[in-house]
Write a protein that holds these residues in place. Structure first.
Motif, PDB file in Angstrom:
ATOM      1  N   ASP A 178       0.799  -1.231   0.000  1.00 51.47           N
ATOM      2  CA  ASP A 178       0.000   0.000   0.000  1.00 51.47           C
ATOM      3  C   ASP A 178       0.831   1.282   0.000  1.00 51.47           C
ATOM      4  OD1 ASP A 178      -2.278  -1.575   0.071  1.00 51.47           O
ATOM      5  OD2 ASP A 178      -2.499  -1.434   2.238  1.00 51.47           O
ATOM      6  N   PRO A 179       1.760   1.443  -0.943  1.00 54.15           N
ATOM      7  CA  PRO A 179       2.574   2.659  -0.935  1.00 54.15           C
ATOM      8  C   PRO A 179       1.756   3.915  -1.252  1.00 54.15           C
ATOM      9  CG  PRO A 179       2.927   1.446  -2.961  1.00 54.15           C
ATOM     10  CD  PRO A 179       2.056   0.581  -2.083  1.00 54.15           C
ATOM     11  N   SER A 180       2.053   4.966  -0.543  1.00 52.14           N
ATOM     12  CA  SER A 180       1.472   6.285  -0.787  1.00 52.14           C
ATOM     13  C   SER A 180       2.653   7.237  -0.923  1.00 52.14           C
ATOM     14  CB  SER A 180       0.566   6.687   0.385  1.00 52.14           C
ATOM     15  OG  SER A 180      -0.002   7.953   0.163  1.00 52.14           O
ATOM     16  N   VAL A 181       2.868   7.774  -2.113  1.00 49.58           N
ATOM     17  CA  VAL A 181       4.060   8.571  -2.408  1.00 49.58           C
ATOM     18  C   VAL A 181       3.732  10.057  -2.384  1.00 49.58           C
ATOM     19  CG1 VAL A 181       5.880   9.011  -4.104  1.00 49.58           C
ATOM     20  CG2 VAL A 181       4.937   6.698  -3.861  1.00 49.58           C
ATOM     21  N   LEU A 182       4.548  10.804  -1.648  1.00 51.34           N
ATOM     22  CA  LEU A 182       4.437  12.266  -1.643  1.00 51.34           C
ATOM     23  C   LEU A 182       5.679  12.835  -2.285  1.00 51.34           C
ATOM     24  CD1 LEU A 182       2.998  13.321   1.816  1.00 51.34           C
ATOM     25  CD2 LEU A 182       1.886  13.318  -0.393  1.00 51.34           C
ATOM     26  N   SER A 183       5.474  13.563  -3.358  1.00 53.62           N
ATOM     27  CA  SER A 183       6.555  14.231  -4.061  1.00 53.62           C
ATOM     28  C   SER A 183       6.122  15.677  -4.243  1.00 53.62           C
ATOM     29  CB  SER A 183       6.779  13.561  -5.415  1.00 53.62           C
ATOM     30  OG  SER A 183       7.815  14.195  -6.105  1.00 53.62           O
ATOM     31  N   ASN A 184       6.644  16.551  -3.408  1.00 51.66           N
ATOM     32  CA  ASN A 184       6.117  17.914  -3.411  1.00 51.66           C
ATOM     33  C   ASN A 184       7.196  18.974  -3.584  1.00 51.66           C
ATOM     34  OD1 ASN A 184       7.303  17.564  -0.978  1.00 51.66           O
ATOM     35  ND2 ASN A 184       5.550  18.113   0.262  1.00 51.66           N
ATOM     36  N   GLY A 185       8.136  18.730  -4.468  1.00 49.62           N
ATOM     37  CA  GLY A 185       9.159  19.724  -4.743  1.00 49.62           C
ATOM     38  C   GLY A 185      10.309  19.742  -3.747  1.00 49.62           C
ATOM     39  N   ARG A 186      10.254  18.886  -2.752  1.00 51.56           N
ATOM     40  CA  ARG A 186      11.360  18.803  -1.792  1.00 51.56           C
ATOM     41  C   ARG A 186      12.498  18.005  -2.429  1.00 51.56           C
ATOM     42  NH1 ARG A 186       8.468  17.606   4.038  1.00 51.56           N
ATOM     43  NH2 ARG A 186       7.309  19.546   4.103  1.00 51.56           N
ATOM     44  N   PRO A 187      13.680  18.051  -1.827  1.00 51.57           N
ATOM     45  CA  PRO A 187      14.806  17.294  -2.398  1.00 51.57           C
ATOM     46  C   PRO A 187      14.605  15.781  -2.308  1.00 51.57           C
ATOM     47  CG  PRO A 187      15.546  18.756  -0.623  1.00 51.57           C
ATOM     48  CD  PRO A 187      14.070  18.883  -0.711  1.00 51.57           C
ATOM     49  N   GLN A 188      13.625  15.329  -1.546  1.00 54.33           N
ATOM     50  CA  GLN A 188      13.373  13.898  -1.427  1.00 54.33           C
ATOM     51  C   GLN A 188      11.875  13.623  -1.536  1.00 54.33           C
ATOM     52  OE1 GLN A 188      14.713  15.717   1.119  1.00 54.33           O
ATOM     53  NE2 GLN A 188      13.044  15.809   2.561  1.00 54.33           N
ATOM     54  N   ASP A 189      11.570  12.391  -1.879  1.00 58.24           N
ATOM     55  CA  ASP A 189      10.194  11.919  -1.893  1.00 58.24           C
ATOM     56  C   ASP A 189       9.977  11.091  -0.637  1.00 58.24           C
ATOM     57  OD1 ASP A 189       9.727  13.028  -4.415  1.00 58.24           O
ATOM     58  OD2 ASP A 189      10.406  11.219  -5.446  1.00 58.24           O
ATOM     59  N   TYR A 190       8.733  10.978  -0.222  1.00 60.63           N
ATOM     60  CA  TYR A 190       8.374  10.182   0.946  1.00 60.63           C
ATOM     61  C   TYR A 190       7.418   9.088   0.496  1.00 60.63           C
ATOM     62  CZ  TYR A 190      10.339  14.153   3.372  1.00 60.63           C
ATOM     63  OH  TYR A 190      11.186  15.144   3.800  1.00 60.63           O
ATOM     64  N   ILE A 191       7.775   7.860   0.817  1.00 65.83           N
ATOM     65  CA  ILE A 191       6.945   6.713   0.446  1.00 65.83           C
ATOM     66  C   ILE A 191       6.430   6.093   1.743  1.00 65.83           C
ATOM     67  CG2 ILE A 191       6.838   4.513  -0.782  1.00 65.83           C
ATOM     68  CD1 ILE A 191       9.461   5.551  -2.253  1.00 65.83           C
ATOM     69  N   PHE A 192       5.153   6.306   2.012  1.00 66.11           N
ATOM     70  CA  PHE A 192       4.525   5.736   3.202  1.00 66.11           C
ATOM     71  C   PHE A 192       4.020   4.354   2.844  1.00 66.11           C
ATOM     72  CE2 PHE A 192       4.502  10.233   3.883  1.00 66.11           C
ATOM     73  CZ  PHE A 192       4.723  10.373   5.243  1.00 66.11           C
ATOM     74  N   ILE A 193       4.257   3.381   3.730  1.00 65.54           N
ATOM     75  CA  ILE A 193       3.901   1.994   3.430  1.00 65.54           C
ATOM     76  C   ILE A 193       3.289   1.308   4.651  1.00 65.54           C
ATOM     77  CG2 ILE A 193       5.665   1.639   1.645  1.00 65.54           C
ATOM     78  CD1 ILE A 193       7.393   0.260   3.851  1.00 65.54           C
ATOM     79  N   GLU A 194       2.537   0.276   4.353  1.00 62.39           N
ATOM     80  CA  GLU A 194       2.180  -0.717   5.364  1.00 62.39           C
ATOM     81  C   GLU A 194       3.393  -1.625   5.492  1.00 62.39           C
ATOM     82  OE1 GLU A 194      -0.409  -4.850   5.596  1.00 62.39           O
ATOM     83  OE2 GLU A 194      -0.952  -3.356   4.109  1.00 62.39           O
ATOM     84  N   GLU A 195       3.873  -1.834   6.717  1.00 56.88           N
ATOM     85  CA  GLU A 195       5.007  -2.729   6.949  1.00 56.88           C
ATOM     86  C   GLU A 195       4.519  -3.847   7.878  1.00 56.88           C
ATOM     87  OE1 GLU A 195       9.742  -2.329   7.424  1.00 56.88           O
ATOM     88  OE2 GLU A 195       8.582  -1.023   8.753  1.00 56.88           O
ATOM     89  N   TYR A 196       4.257  -5.000   7.271  1.00 54.61           N
ATOM     90  CA  TYR A 196       3.678  -6.141   7.985  1.00 54.61           C
ATOM     91  C   TYR A 196       4.779  -7.080   8.459  1.00 54.61           C
ATOM     92  CZ  TYR A 196       0.798 -10.265   8.871  1.00 54.61           C
ATOM     93  OH  TYR A 196       0.168 -11.338   9.451  1.00 54.61           O
ATOM     94  N   LEU A 197       4.770  -7.374   9.756  1.00 53.45           N
ATOM     95  CA  LEU A 197       5.760  -8.286  10.328  1.00 53.45           C
ATOM     96  C   LEU A 197       5.132  -9.659  10.511  1.00 53.45           C
ATOM     97  CD1 LEU A 197       7.250  -5.913  13.052  1.00 53.45           C
ATOM     98  CD2 LEU A 197       7.999  -6.268  10.694  1.00 53.45           C
ATOM     99  N   TYR A 198       5.734 -10.682   9.908  1.00 52.53           N
ATOM    100  CA  TYR A 198       5.194 -12.037   9.996  1.00 52.53           C
ATOM    101  C   TYR A 198       5.126 -12.530  11.443  1.00 52.53           C
ATOM    102  CZ  TYR A 198       5.877 -12.186   4.955  1.00 52.53           C
ATOM    103  OH  TYR A 198       5.828 -11.915   3.609  1.00 52.53           O
TER     104      TYR A 198
END
Length: 169
Positions: free
Chosen positions: A14-34
């Motif tokens: 479920d990545p949600s990417v924010l790219s808003n003119g900053r020097p970096q992008d932010y990729i928010f994710i669900e991180e599921y631990l088995y």
């Protein structure tokens, strides 16, 4: 582009990417631990040249979190993660973007709702969400739409045509 591969003890979704003119992008994710059979929300910072850091946990609860829907209103960032395991639709605001998030309110309660997505159109906020109404049913069969004049409310009105995507057998 880089290939993101999680460690063997987890999966990312479920990545949600924010790219808003900053020097970096932010990729928010669900991180599921088995091991715990539960997920939290993490963020991956990626520079414009494709270099990225390991995910950092930004939101963790005693219940499963997924689908981090991120949006901006004015100067503030908000998140609506999937919180169906808590029978809620929860709203968070970034206290310090992107790493610190504060609970604002429950938009809805006492329901099994998945993948809530907000859209602003014609001076209304529209909330698209799949809801499991009956025990044994799937949450993926029925799409519901609600609307309100503001997004930070628990007074959502159902669309007249709910359930929009009801599966017909």
């Amino acid at each position: 582009l880089p290939i993101f591969t999680p460690p063997a003890d987890r999966f990312w979704a479920d990545p949600s990417v924010l790219s808003n003119g900053r020097p970096q992008d932010y990729i928010f994710i669900e991180e599921y631990l088995y091991k715990t059979k539960k997920a939290h929300i993490s963020v991956i910072e990626m520079s414009k040249d494709g270099k990225y850091e390991a995910p950092k946990i930004v939101l963790d609860k005693p219940y499963h979190l997924s689908y981090p829907f991120i949006f901006k209103d004015g100067n503030d960032y908000y998140m609506i993660p999937e919180t169906s395991a808590n029978k809620t639709i929860e709203l968070y605001r970034a206290a310090s973007f992107p790493y610190k998030w504060e609970f604002v309110m429950n938009l809805m309660e006492r329901l099994h709702a998945v993948d809530a997505t907000l859209h602003f159109y014609e001076n209304k906020y529209w909330l698209f969400v799949n809801i499991k109404e009956n025990a044994g049913a799937s949450a993926w069969d029925e799409l519901f739409i609600f609307y309100a004049d503001e997004f930070s409310t628990n007074q959502w009105k159902p669309h007249a045509a709910n359930q929009i995507g009801r599966a017909h057998v």
